[in-house]
Design a protein around this motif. Structure first.
Motif, mmCIF file in Angstrom:
data_model
loop_
_atom_site.group_PDB
_atom_site.id
_atom_site.type_symbol
_atom_site.label_atom_id
_atom_site.label_comp_id
_atom_site.label_asym_id
_atom_site.label_seq_id
_atom_site.Cartn_x
_atom_site.Cartn_y
_atom_site.Cartn_z
ATOM 1 N N TRP A 43 5.080 34.407 11.466
ATOM 2 C CA TRP A 43 4.388 34.460 12.743
ATOM 3 C C TRP A 43 5.068 35.512 13.609
ATOM 4 O O TRP A 43 6.301 35.531 13.726
ATOM 5 C CB TRP A 43 4.473 33.116 13.476
ATOM 6 N N VAL A 44 4.265 36.380 14.214
ATOM 7 C CA VAL A 44 4.811 37.433 15.066
ATOM 8 C C VAL A 44 4.191 37.326 16.453
ATOM 9 O O VAL A 44 2.964 37.244 16.586
ATOM 10 C CB VAL A 44 4.512 38.840 14.480
ATOM 11 N N ASN A 45 5.018 37.304 17.455
ATOM 12 C CA ASN A 45 4.512 37.234 18.828
ATOM 13 C C ASN A 45 4.157 38.627 19.344
ATOM 14 O O ASN A 45 5.034 39.449 19.586
ATOM 15 C CB ASN A 45 5.561 36.590 19.744
ATOM 16 N N ASP A 46 2.852 38.869 19.513
ATOM 17 C CA ASP A 46 2.363 40.168 19.995
ATOM 18 C C ASP A 46 2.122 40.191 21.500
ATOM 19 O O ASP A 46 1.563 41.166 22.012
ATOM 20 C CB ASP A 46 1.040 40.515 19.297
ATOM 21 N N GLU A 47 2.487 39.124 22.195
ATOM 22 C CA GLU A 47 2.245 39.086 23.644
ATOM 23 C C GLU A 47 3.148 40.095 24.362
ATOM 24 O O GLU A 47 4.195 40.478 23.854
ATOM 25 C CB GLU A 47 2.558 37.686 24.198
ATOM 26 N N LYS A 48 2.716 40.497 25.550
ATOM 27 C CA LYS A 48 3.568 41.378 26.356
ATOM 28 C C LYS A 48 4.674 40.566 27.028
ATOM 29 O O LYS A 48 5.801 41.010 27.148
ATOM 30 C CB LYS A 48 2.731 42.088 27.411
ATOM 31 N N ARG A 49 4.302 39.365 27.495
ATOM 32 C CA ARG A 49 5.284 38.569 28.241
ATOM 33 C C ARG A 49 5.454 37.144 27.733
ATOM 34 O O ARG A 49 6.553 36.638 27.680
ATOM 35 C CB ARG A 49 4.884 38.506 29.719
ATOM 36 N N ALA A 50 4.332 36.509 27.401
ATOM 37 C CA ALA A 50 4.396 35.077 27.080
ATOM 38 C C ALA A 50 5.237 34.807 25.834
ATOM 39 O O ALA A 50 5.214 35.571 24.883
ATOM 40 C CB ALA A 50 2.983 34.534 26.869
ATOM 41 N N SER A 51 6.002 33.729 25.897
ATOM 42 C CA SER A 51 6.753 33.307 24.721
ATOM 43 C C SER A 51 6.086 32.068 24.130
ATOM 44 O O SER A 51 5.454 31.284 24.838
ATOM 45 C CB SER A 51 8.211 33.030 25.082
ATOM 46 N N HIS A 52 6.220 31.931 22.836
ATOM 47 C CA HIS A 52 5.574 30.838 22.115
ATOM 48 C C HIS A 52 6.547 30.250 21.106
ATOM 49 O O HIS A 52 7.664 30.736 20.941
ATOM 50 C CB HIS A 52 4.325 31.356 21.385
ATOM 51 N N SER A 53 6.079 29.228 20.408
ATOM 52 C CA SER A 53 6.855 28.691 19.298
ATOM 53 C C SER A 53 5.883 28.250 18.219
ATOM 54 O O SER A 53 4.659 28.301 18.404
ATOM 55 C CB SER A 53 7.735 27.518 19.751
ATOM 56 N N VAL A 54 6.426 27.862 17.091
ATOM 57 C CA VAL A 54 5.622 27.372 15.967
ATOM 58 C C VAL A 54 6.172 25.992 15.637
ATOM 59 O O VAL A 54 7.312 25.860 15.205
ATOM 60 C CB VAL A 54 5.745 28.317 14.752
ATOM 61 N N TRP A 55 5.347 24.975 15.862
ATOM 62 C CA TRP A 55 5.845 23.617 15.776
ATOM 63 C C TRP A 55 4.968 22.766 14.854
ATOM 64 O O TRP A 55 3.813 22.474 15.185
ATOM 65 C CB TRP A 55 5.894 22.996 17.182
ATOM 66 N N PHE A 56 5.538 22.367 13.715
ATOM 67 C CA PHE A 56 4.843 21.478 12.779
ATOM 68 C C PHE A 56 5.143 20.045 13.200
ATOM 69 O O PHE A 56 5.915 19.334 12.563
ATOM 70 C CB PHE A 56 5.279 21.788 11.347
ATOM 71 N N ARG A 57 4.519 19.676 14.276
ATOM 72 C CA ARG A 57 4.798 18.393 14.920
ATOM 73 C C ARG A 57 4.419 17.214 14.028
ATOM 74 O O ARG A 57 5.118 16.207 13.984
ATOM 75 C CB ARG A 57 4.013 18.340 16.238
ATOM 76 N N ASP A 58 3.278 17.346 13.289
ATOM 77 C CA ASP A 58 2.809 16.235 12.457
ATOM 78 C C ASP A 58 3.829 15.848 11.386
ATOM 79 O O ASP A 58 3.870 14.709 10.946
ATOM 80 C CB ASP A 58 1.482 16.605 11.773
ATOM 81 N N GLU A 59 4.629 16.833 10.966
ATOM 82 C CA GLU A 59 5.660 16.551 9.951
ATOM 83 C C GLU A 59 6.960 16.102 10.606
ATOM 84 O O GLU A 59 7.966 15.929 9.926
ATOM 85 C CB GLU A 59 5.936 17.810 9.121
ATOM 86 N N ARG A 60 6.945 15.960 11.897
ATOM 87 C CA ARG A 60 8.130 15.566 12.665
ATOM 88 C C ARG A 60 9.284 16.547 12.476
ATOM 89 O O ARG A 60 10.453 16.169 12.441
ATOM 90 C CB ARG A 60 8.572 14.154 12.280
ATOM 91 N N LEU A 61 8.915 17.794 12.301
ATOM 92 C CA LEU A 61 9.946 18.828 12.213
ATOM 93 C C LEU A 61 10.307 19.257 13.626
ATOM 94 O O LEU A 61 9.492 19.130 14.541
ATOM 95 C CB LEU A 61 9.411 20.039 11.435
ATOM 96 N N PRO A 62 11.501 19.764 13.816
ATOM 97 C CA PRO A 62 11.846 20.286 15.141
ATOM 98 C C PRO A 62 11.026 21.538 15.445
ATOM 99 O O PRO A 62 10.588 22.232 14.539
ATOM 100 C CB PRO A 62 13.337 20.619 15.025
ATOM 101 N N ASP A 63 10.823 21.794 16.716
ATOM 102 C CA ASP A 63 10.128 23.001 17.148
ATOM 103 C C ASP A 63 10.937 24.219 16.698
ATOM 104 O O ASP A 63 12.155 24.139 16.542
ATOM 105 C CB ASP A 63 10.018 22.977 18.684
ATOM 106 N N SER A 64 10.240 25.338 16.482
ATOM 107 C CA SER A 64 10.963 26.565 16.130
ATOM 108 C C SER A 64 11.721 27.049 17.357
ATOM 109 O O SER A 64 11.539 26.536 18.457
ATOM 110 C CB SER A 64 9.978 27.653 15.685
ATOM 111 N N GLU A 65 12.533 28.031 17.156
ATOM 112 C CA GLU A 65 13.142 28.707 18.299
ATOM 113 C C GLU A 65 12.022 29.340 19.113
ATOM 114 O O GLU A 65 10.928 29.575 18.597
ATOM 115 C CB GLU A 65 14.144 29.769 17.831
ATOM 116 N N ARG A 66 12.258 29.613 20.392
ATOM 117 C CA ARG A 66 11.247 30.241 21.231
ATOM 118 C C ARG A 66 11.106 31.701 20.819
ATOM 119 O O ARG A 66 12.094 32.420 20.666
ATOM 120 C CB ARG A 66 11.684 30.148 22.700
ATOM 121 N N LEU A 67 9.840 32.102 20.585
ATOM 122 C CA LEU A 67 9.573 33.478 20.182
ATOM 123 C C LEU A 67 9.170 34.305 21.398
ATOM 124 O O LEU A 67 8.112 34.098 21.969
ATOM 125 C CB LEU A 67 8.445 33.521 19.148
#
Ligand SMILES: [Cu+2]
Length: 101
Positions: A43-67
């Motif tokens: 996953w690559v964050n193409d935003e100019k400013r906004a930060s995102h994450s990739v979170w497989f919440r259903d698997e109860r995995l921890p959220d990714s680092e903030r991208l």
């Protein structure tokens, strides 16, 4: 550490299976991606400013680092199945990785 080792193993295995999801306008592009088992999705964050994450919440995995702009996150999918995910800060953002045998 586990992620690092996994990444290292992927490099040494010479895995050519890779797929990319771009993040822009508060959406995953594509929102649904189908890959073969053993594929690493990036996953690559193409935003100019906004930060995102990739979170497989259903698997109860921890959220990714903030991208932040230009940052990326990777996950290798070894088992077939349907993997839904969201973005930690923006739960309205939804994505699916469909892994086929
Ligand atoms: Cu987001």
């Amino acid at each position: 550490m586990r992620l690092f080792v996994a990444a290292l193993l992927a490099v040494f295995a010479g895995s050519a299976l890779a797929a990319e999801v771009r993040i822009r306008d508060y959406k995953f592009h594509p929102e649904r991606i189908t890959v073969k088992a053993g594929t690493t999705v990036k996953w690559v964050n193409d935003e100019k400013r906004a930060s995102h994450s990739v979170w497989f919440r259903d698997e109860r995995l921890p959220d990714s680092e903030r991208l932040f702009a230009g940052d990326s996150h990777e996950r290798k999918f070894d088992k077939p199945g349907t993997y839904r995910y969201t973005c930690g800060p923006h739960p309205e953002m939804l994505g699916v990785v469909e892994v086929t045998p």
